[in-house]
Scaffold this active site. Sequence first.
Site, mmCIF file in Angstrom:
data_model
loop_
_atom_site.group_PDB
_atom_site.id
_atom_site.type_symbol
_atom_site.label_atom_id
_atom_site.label_comp_id
_atom_site.label_asym_id
_atom_site.label_seq_id
_atom_site.Cartn_x
_atom_site.Cartn_y
_atom_site.Cartn_z
ATOM 1 N N THR A 290 0.875 -1.176 0.000
ATOM 2 C CA THR A 290 0.000 0.000 0.000
ATOM 3 C C THR A 290 0.911 1.225 0.000
ATOM 4 O O THR A 290 2.142 1.086 -0.029
ATOM 5 C CB THR A 290 -0.860 0.052 1.284
ATOM 6 O OG1 THR A 290 0.025 0.274 2.398
ATOM 7 C CG2 THR A 290 -1.659 -1.228 1.479
ATOM 8 N N THR B 75 -8.969 -4.542 6.044
ATOM 9 C CA THR B 75 -7.604 -5.083 6.218
ATOM 10 C C THR B 75 -7.371 -5.579 7.648
ATOM 11 O O THR B 75 -6.937 -6.709 7.858
ATOM 12 C CB THR B 75 -6.543 -4.021 5.863
ATOM 13 O OG1 THR B 75 -6.488 -3.913 4.442
ATOM 14 C CG2 THR B 75 -5.154 -4.420 6.365
ATOM 15 N N ARG C 194 2.563 10.133 24.824
ATOM 16 C CA ARG C 194 2.747 8.816 24.232
ATOM 17 C C ARG C 194 3.927 8.148 24.946
ATOM 18 O O ARG C 194 4.831 8.828 25.446
ATOM 19 C CB ARG C 194 3.038 8.923 22.718
ATOM 20 C CG ARG C 194 1.873 9.535 21.911
ATOM 21 C CD ARG C 194 0.691 8.598 21.891
ATOM 22 N NE ARG C 194 -0.479 9.064 21.135
ATOM 23 C CZ ARG C 194 -1.514 9.713 21.666
ATOM 24 N NH1 ARG C 194 -1.518 10.055 22.951
ATOM 25 N NH2 ARG C 194 -2.566 10.031 20.918
ATOM 26 N N GLY D 209 -11.277 13.182 18.624
ATOM 27 C CA GLY D 209 -11.231 12.055 19.574
ATOM 28 C C GLY D 209 -9.838 11.769 20.106
ATOM 29 O O GLY D 209 -9.583 10.662 20.598
ATOM 30 N N LYS E 283 -8.328 -2.574 15.419
ATOM 31 C CA LYS E 283 -7.301 -3.416 16.060
ATOM 32 C C LYS E 283 -7.912 -4.186 17.240
ATOM 33 O O LYS E 283 -7.601 -5.360 17.451
ATOM 34 C CB LYS E 283 -6.125 -2.560 16.548
ATOM 35 C CG LYS E 283 -5.322 -1.884 15.453
ATOM 36 C CD LYS E 283 -4.600 -2.851 14.539
ATOM 37 C CE LYS E 283 -3.420 -3.532 15.175
ATOM 38 N NZ LYS E 283 -2.686 -4.392 14.188
ATOM 39 N N LEU F 269 4.483 11.122 13.673
ATOM 40 C CA LEU F 269 5.006 12.320 14.351
ATOM 41 C C LEU F 269 6.509 12.573 14.173
ATOM 42 O O LEU F 269 6.911 13.644 13.722
ATOM 43 C CB LEU F 269 4.681 12.258 15.852
ATOM 44 C CG LEU F 269 5.175 13.474 16.643
ATOM 45 C CD1 LEU F 269 4.284 14.681 16.397
ATOM 46 C CD2 LEU F 269 5.238 13.177 18.140
ATOM 47 N N THR G 96 -1.806 -3.187 19.549
ATOM 48 C CA THR G 96 -1.350 -1.865 19.991
ATOM 49 C C THR G 96 -1.961 -1.487 21.336
ATOM 50 O O THR G 96 -3.061 -1.960 21.685
ATOM 51 C CB THR G 96 -1.750 -0.806 18.931
ATOM 52 O OG1 THR G 96 -1.585 0.493 19.480
ATOM 53 C CG2 THR G 96 -3.212 -0.943 18.505
ATOM 54 N N ASP G 97 -1.282 -0.600 22.052
ATOM 55 C CA ASP G 97 -1.840 -0.106 23.323
ATOM 56 C C ASP G 97 -3.106 0.727 23.092
ATOM 57 O O ASP G 97 -3.881 0.961 24.017
ATOM 58 C CB ASP G 97 -0.791 0.701 24.110
ATOM 59 C CG ASP G 97 -0.248 1.919 23.374
ATOM 60 O OD1 ASP G 97 -0.651 2.172 22.221
ATOM 61 O OD2 ASP G 97 0.606 2.622 23.961
ATOM 62 N N GLU G 98 -3.315 1.162 21.841
ATOM 63 C CA GLU G 98 -4.481 2.011 21.571
ATOM 64 C C GLU G 98 -5.803 1.278 21.779
ATOM 65 O O GLU G 98 -6.855 1.909 21.881
ATOM 66 C CB GLU G 98 -4.416 2.585 20.143
ATOM 67 C CG GLU G 98 -3.192 3.448 19.935
ATOM 68 C CD GLU G 98 -3.301 4.403 18.764
ATOM 69 O OE1 GLU G 98 -4.410 4.652 18.277
ATOM 70 O OE2 GLU G 98 -2.249 4.907 18.346
ATOM 71 N N TYR H 272 -9.295 3.347 13.726
ATOM 72 C CA TYR H 272 -8.085 2.503 13.700
ATOM 73 C C TYR H 272 -8.039 1.600 14.928
ATOM 74 O O TYR H 272 -7.931 0.368 14.814
ATOM 75 C CB TYR H 272 -6.816 3.373 13.645
ATOM 76 C CG TYR H 272 -5.568 2.618 14.070
ATOM 77 C CD1 TYR H 272 -5.046 1.603 13.279
ATOM 78 C CD2 TYR H 272 -4.934 2.896 15.284
ATOM 79 C CE1 TYR H 272 -3.916 0.878 13.688
ATOM 80 C CE2 TYR H 272 -3.811 2.187 15.687
ATOM 81 C CZ TYR H 272 -3.303 1.182 14.891
ATOM 82 O OH TYR H 272 -2.203 0.470 15.298
#
Length: 342
Positions: free
Chosen positions: A38, A102, A219, A280, A159, A195, A127-129, A155
Amino acid sequence: MKKTVLVTGGAGFIGGNFVYYMLGAHPDYDIVCVDSLTYAGNLSTLKKAKESARFAFEKADIRDRGTINGIFEKYRPNVVVNFAAESHVDRSIKNPEVFLTTNILGTQVLMDACIAYGAERFHQVSTDEVYGDLPLDRPDMFFTEKTPLKASSPYSASKASADLLVMAYHRTYGLNATISRCSNNYGPYQFPEKLIPLMFINAGEGKPLPVYGKGENVRDWLYVEDHCAAIDLILENGKNGEVYNVGGHNEMRNIDIVRLICKYTGASETLIKFVTDRKGHDLRYAIDPEKIKRELGWTPRTKFADGLKKTLDWYRENESWWKEIVSGEYKNYYAKMYGDKV
Ligand code: NAD
Ligand code: TDX
């Protein structure tokens, strides 16, 4: 012992670093990388890996069941590590659908193939998200593996959904599976939309540095090689059906990272521009890595100051890698995402 490890998403940031890590750490392993290339996948990242006889690359979409089954038939992988994903929160806010197909359905296709072709282990890179966020004024709070899933963005919801599906496959079909939930990674080969590389490149070019909101969001940063080492340990000694949080207790405010990048590049802090906040926007991530430390003996090796310097040195020395990216489609993305902000 000889093994074939199938790595999806290996032309991306962490997957690419993992390919190199595994080639170096396990001289007896063959590595097969599956990636659909991608916008975030770069074959140039795998240039050196392609010189190894123990490495193979297959261009394929993890949602394409027929092609994925054909790859499993051909290589019969012992272990599958799934990095392939749409990974950028800002893009998920603008166009969620591809994140769902995906990140969720692609994971399902891979797990079905693991069952059909008898892979010994499926590892999901999460992920921690998936835990949502923590308040800024409660430094005593951390995400543990028992923290309830509470995703904020399309996202992270995709996950979290994939994680639930992995656990359901483990329980229902007896799939041998593990999940790692890592904090923010940094290091070489990270796509410039994230970032640290974005700020490095803009600072070098004297462009505005777009900090969302007040830059106070926190983060928890981990050098990518430490994440790779954690996944390798989980593959070796992790318990079937377990989740492992991965993080190095290295919390930083976004604004402080941007200031460090200004210092490194010599750019003036007057380039910093506080722009409209991300919708958000999660306030703080902070991982409690006690389980992986206690059970598997993992500890992060790279201190943030050293890792950041290594990373920025790498971007400085590998201009051709990122220049090729920022000169293409990325320009349109940047204009659309930041055009009315900076
Ligand atoms: P990335 O965006 O740099 O790379 C993703 C790779 O997946 C790309 O090479 C892309 O071409 C490939 N891909 C995307 N869709 C695909 C599809 N349908 N079929 C095949 N390949 C596809 O992402 P990253 O930052 O390297 O993240 C890798 C994984 O680690 C993701 O699952 C992400 O959720 C997770 N993660 C990332 C971080 C981080 O800080 N970057 C932290 C924790 C977890
Ligand atoms: O231009 C920017 N300005 C800004 O202030 C960008 C791109 C980001 N930010 C802020 C948003 C976040 O608080 O910096 C922080 C880090 O942003 P990203 O690099 O986009 O990462 P994040 O949203 O934290 O998600 C990353 O870590 C967890 C990865 O992209 C995910 O794939 C991973 O799961």
